[in-house]
Design a protein around this motif. Sequence first.
Motif, PDB file in Angstrom:
ATOM      1  N   ARG A  57     -21.758   0.901   7.096  1.00 31.40           N
ATOM      2  CA  ARG A  57     -22.047   0.959   8.529  1.00 31.40           C
ATOM      3  C   ARG A  57     -20.794   1.360   9.301  1.00 31.40           C
ATOM      4  N   VAL A  58     -20.600   2.650   9.428  1.00 34.37           N
ATOM      5  CA  VAL A  58     -19.468   3.202  10.175  1.00 34.37           C
ATOM      6  C   VAL A  58     -20.014   4.209  11.190  1.00 34.37           C
ATOM      7  N   PRO A  59     -19.273   4.448  12.269  1.00 36.82           N
ATOM      8  CA  PRO A  59     -19.735   5.442  13.242  1.00 36.82           C
ATOM      9  C   PRO A  59     -19.804   6.835  12.621  1.00 36.82           C
ATOM     10  N   SER A  60     -20.769   7.598  13.065  1.00 37.34           N
ATOM     11  CA  SER A  60     -20.909   8.976  12.640  1.00 37.34           C
ATOM     12  C   SER A  60     -19.759   9.798  13.237  1.00 37.34           C
ATOM     13  N   TRP A  61     -19.240  10.745  12.469  1.00 39.23           N
ATOM     14  CA  TRP A  61     -18.202  11.627  12.986  1.00 39.23           C
ATOM     15  C   TRP A  61     -18.782  12.561  14.043  1.00 39.23           C
ATOM     16  N   LYS A  62     -19.951  13.097  13.795  1.00 35.15           N
ATOM     17  CA  LYS A  62     -20.590  14.049  14.714  1.00 35.15           C
ATOM     18  C   LYS A  62     -21.188  13.344  15.924  1.00 35.15           C
ATOM     19  N   PHE A  63     -21.778  12.185  15.707  1.00 32.14           N
ATOM     20  CA  PHE A  63     -22.420  11.414  16.774  1.00 32.14           C
ATOM     21  C   PHE A  63     -21.776  10.026  16.809  1.00 32.14           C
ATOM     22  N   PRO A  64     -20.594   9.892  17.405  1.00 33.83           N
ATOM     23  CA  PRO A  64     -19.852   8.623  17.334  1.00 33.83           C
ATOM     24  C   PRO A  64     -20.550   7.433  17.985  1.00 33.83           C
ATOM     25  N   VAL A  77     -23.559  23.376  14.193  1.00 36.74           N
ATOM     26  CA  VAL A  77     -23.954  21.970  14.097  1.00 36.74           C
ATOM     27  C   VAL A  77     -24.253  21.598  12.644  1.00 36.74           C
ATOM     28  N   LEU A  78     -24.880  22.481  11.890  1.00 37.07           N
ATOM     29  CA  LEU A  78     -25.140  22.199  10.477  1.00 37.07           C
ATOM     30  C   LEU A  78     -23.837  22.030   9.699  1.00 37.07           C
ATOM     31  N   LEU A  79     -22.850  22.848  10.002  1.00 35.58           N
ATOM     32  CA  LEU A  79     -21.543  22.694   9.360  1.00 35.58           C
ATOM     33  C   LEU A  79     -20.928  21.344   9.729  1.00 35.58           C
ATOM     34  N   GLU A  80     -21.045  20.962  10.992  1.00 38.64           N
ATOM     35  CA  GLU A  80     -20.517  19.676  11.437  1.00 38.64           C
ATOM     36  C   GLU A  80     -21.260  18.518  10.776  1.00 38.64           C
ATOM     37  N   LEU A  81     -22.564  18.662  10.602  1.00 39.56           N
ATOM     38  CA  LEU A  81     -23.331  17.621   9.922  1.00 39.56           C
ATOM     39  C   LEU A  81     -22.901  17.480   8.460  1.00 39.56           C
ATOM     40  N   LEU A  82     -22.566  18.591   7.836  1.00 42.19           N
ATOM     41  CA  LEU A  82     -22.089  18.538   6.460  1.00 42.19           C
ATOM     42  C   LEU A  82     -20.787  17.734   6.400  1.00 42.19           C
TER      43      LEU A  82
END
Length: 84
Positions: free
Chosen positions: A36-43, A75-80
Amino acid sequence: MAHLLGQPGCMESLRADLRDLQAAIADVSSRAGAVRVPSWKFPDQVSCELDVAALLERYRYRPGEPELSQHGHVVLLELLIDRY
């Protein structure tokens, strides 16, 4: 490589990589528990709670809309990155 930005083949390859990576994450999480850590893309969201399927549907190739396709590709690259 900028000419590849927003191209359907590149985007589909990224989408497949994201699906595979998400399946691997789900497999490991089912055995070891979710991290359970914050998302890098969606903090503002927890990484393990992201709805990757919905994000893949939202960010896809859009025929006749090159700007949206290019944005989706980024965005897909960022999600990766986020999934790693």
